[in-house]
Design an enzyme around this catalytic site. Structure first.
Site, PDB file in Angstrom:
ATOM      1  N   ASP A 149      33.596  42.455  47.745  1.00 35.96           N
ATOM      2  CA  ASP A 149      34.576  41.370  47.708  1.00 35.96           C
ATOM      3  C   ASP A 149      35.811  41.742  46.887  1.00 35.96           C
ATOM      4  OD1 ASP A 149      35.450  38.726  48.271  1.00 35.96           O
ATOM      5  OD2 ASP A 149      34.808  38.060  46.277  1.00 35.96           O
ATOM      6  N   HIS A 203      41.040  44.944  46.401  1.00 39.16           N
ATOM      7  CA  HIS A 203      42.040  44.748  45.342  1.00 39.16           C
ATOM      8  C   HIS A 203      41.983  45.846  44.265  1.00 39.16           C
ATOM      9  CE1 HIS A 203      42.213  41.006  47.335  1.00 39.16           C
ATOM     10  NE2 HIS A 203      41.216  40.427  46.709  1.00 39.16           N
ATOM     11  N   LYS A 240      32.024  37.465  38.231  1.00 39.17           N
ATOM     12  CA  LYS A 240      32.180  36.005  38.204  1.00 39.17           C
ATOM     13  C   LYS A 240      31.507  35.455  36.952  1.00 39.17           C
ATOM     14  CE  LYS A 240      32.519  35.142  43.115  1.00 39.17           C
ATOM     15  NZ  LYS A 240      33.890  34.588  43.020  1.00 39.17           N
TER      16      LYS A 240
END
Ligand code: NAP
Length: 476
Positions: free
Chosen positions: A228, A233, A327
């Protein structure tokens, strides 16, 4: 393909991304006079909306997500909008779409803000309705879940669109501070002579989130932090830090240099990665549930990953790039730390010196801080003493008159104006997946499963050990 688009065709026009980012960005571009007066915007999704209903939907999205002072004349913006209900899995609907657009496709810009498993059918439908001829297409991530699936998507897109008309989005590249990294490196003389293994000890890249699953249950549990965040990124940030100077700031030169870095990434070895999964805890004073509780079952998906990466080329020989993302970490921050080496010899007997650091804050703070050693004021009767002091540029203060734009404003405008510099080329995506697939194979071979960490901590303790054993501490 230099002509500006006269029509923007937005798939997934009623989705979350369209509401939060795309429609507000388009409205902001309109308000600033950056869209040609004739540009029409056609939205599609399965929802049975009329033009008027879609305009109301767009108005609500803009009012919710775009500050009032950036909206300009909403009525004029809304008049550009049209809607065609279409289920992309039903090929016969594309004829009606082409009819509604009613113009040749050579000045059509298409943006797919739908799940990638719909891309193939969407592209087949567009091609059958002659909507791909001369058109350009923007694709949202994720482009596959590994190299093989990414190739499948790229092949499907490539059957209807040549590479120079494919715009793969990594919204980090639309961020001002990410583009500023290129300016910092290549519009200043002082960094480039030091930007190599001789002078840089290591680089850290952190992308920390405080949020948990946030309703992305279905998608996230099949993906995890590595796919993810790191695959796209973080590897783009790494490539911008590590690339050689491009000859021009244009699509080919910049992407040619990035792909060389991505291909030079050494496969991650045993002990060079750590994965974690958050348990319950407290983030910013709020009690939050663990990943398994949010998910409602046990899972082996990593919500945290830390890696030690190496770029195997002359410039970066022996310089580790430590990457971490996760996270439910203590704060939301994206930053790059460039740690320089220590001075070779200190003339200040007994005074401690610290090696210089360059910290590039990407979000939420857009700062550039260079840590320098300075003399502590005083008469120095017991010897001179030194302290580290920051030389700090807050970008928002340095450019205080300038509007803070949404990353998608830049990307949508570049898609409309056919500038590919800030979009990811196929060879880059494939080099990224090749490296990521190698890491996942390594995890599999090692039998690595995510270690639990409390929400509100910086990942599992093994992530700290990953750097400490090299004598390096994560920047916090
Ligand atoms: P979403 O909220 O689920 O929206 C999906 C959109 O696709 C809706 O407009 C939906 O409308 C439409 N759609 C679904 N099935 C369709 C079909 N068969 N035919 C035509 N339209 C269909 O998804 P999202 O969060 O906006 O994300 C869109 C894309 O952006 C995804 O690829 C996602 O991975 C990517 N992305 C999203 C974010 C984000 O922050 N949301 C960030 C990065 C990337 P109907 O149900 O009415 O058809």
């Amino acid at each position: 393909m230099s002509a500006k688009a006269d029509t923007l065709l937005l798939f997934g026009a009623t989705g979350d991304l369209a509401q939060r980012m795309l429609l507000p960005s388009l409205c902001a571009l309109h308000a600033d006079g950056l869209l040609d007066p004739g540009l029409q915007i056609t939205g599609t999704a399965r929802a049975d909306l009329s033009d008027a209903a879609f305009r109301n939907f767009a108005r609500a999205a803009v009012e919710k997500y775009l500050p009032a002072q950036r909206r300009g004349s909403m009525a004029d913006f809304l008049n550009r909008l049209h809607f065609v209900p279409l289920d992309v899995t039903q090929q016969d609907g594309f004829g009606a779409l082409a009819k509604k657009i009613g113009r040749p496709a050579d000045r059509l810009a298409i943006f797919l803000s739908t799940a990638p498993d719909l891309f193939e059918q969407t592209i087949a439908g567009l091609a059958a309705a002659a909507l791909s001829e001369g058109a350009r297409i923007g694709l949202e991530k994720p482009l596959g879940h590994d190299l093989a699936s990414s190739r499948e998507i790229n092949d499907a897109v490539g059957r209807a669109f040549p590479e120079e008309r494919i715009f793969r989005i990594d919204h980090y590249l639309g961020k001002e501070t990410v583009q500023n990294l290129i300016a910092l490196r290549f519009a200043n003389l002082m960094f480039e002579p030091l930007w190599n293994a001789q002078h840089i000890d290591h680089v850290q890249i952190t992308v920390a989130e405080t949020v948990g699953l946030e309703g992305r249950v279905g998608f996230y549990d099949g993906a995890g932090a590595l796919r993810d965040m790191v695959q796209n990124h973080m590897l783009q940030l790494l490539a911008l830090v590590a690339m050689e100077p491009p000859t021009h700031f244009d699509a080919n030169s910049v992407r040619d240099e990035k792909v060389k870095v991505l291909r030079a990434l050494r496969p991650v070895g045993p002990g060079e990665s750590v994965t974690g999964q958050y348990r319950g805890g407290a983030v910013k004073g709020q009690i939050v549930a663990g990943y398994d509780e949010e998910l409602g079952r046990d899972s082996e998906t990593e919500t945290f990953v830390a890696l030690k990466a190496h770029v195997d080329n002359w410039r970066w020989k022996g310089v580790p790039f430590y990457l971490r993302t996760g996270k439910r970490l203590p704060e939301r921050v994206t930053e790059i730390l460039v740690q320089f080496r220590a001075i070779p010899h200190s003339i200040f007997d007994g005074a401690r010196t610290r090696a210089n650091r360059l910290l590039i804050g990407i979000q939420p703070q857009e700062n550039i801080t260079l840590s320098l050693m300075a003399k502590v004021p005083g008469l120095d009767r017991e010897g001179l003493s030194l302290r580290e002091v920051p030389l700090k540029i807050a970008m928002t203060d340095a450019f205080s008159g300038k509007e803070k734009r949404i990353a998608y404003e830049r990307l949508l405008l570049d898609l409309i104006e056919a500038n590919q510099t800030l979009f990811v080329r196929r060879d880059e995506v494939e080099a990224q997946w090749t490296w990521i697939d190698g890491i996942r194979a390594q995890w599999h071979a090692e039998g690595l499963t995510p270690k639990p960490y409390n929400s509100g901590a910086w990942g599992p303790s093994a992530a700290i050990a990953l750097t400490e054993r090299d004598g390096v501490s994560w920047h916090e």
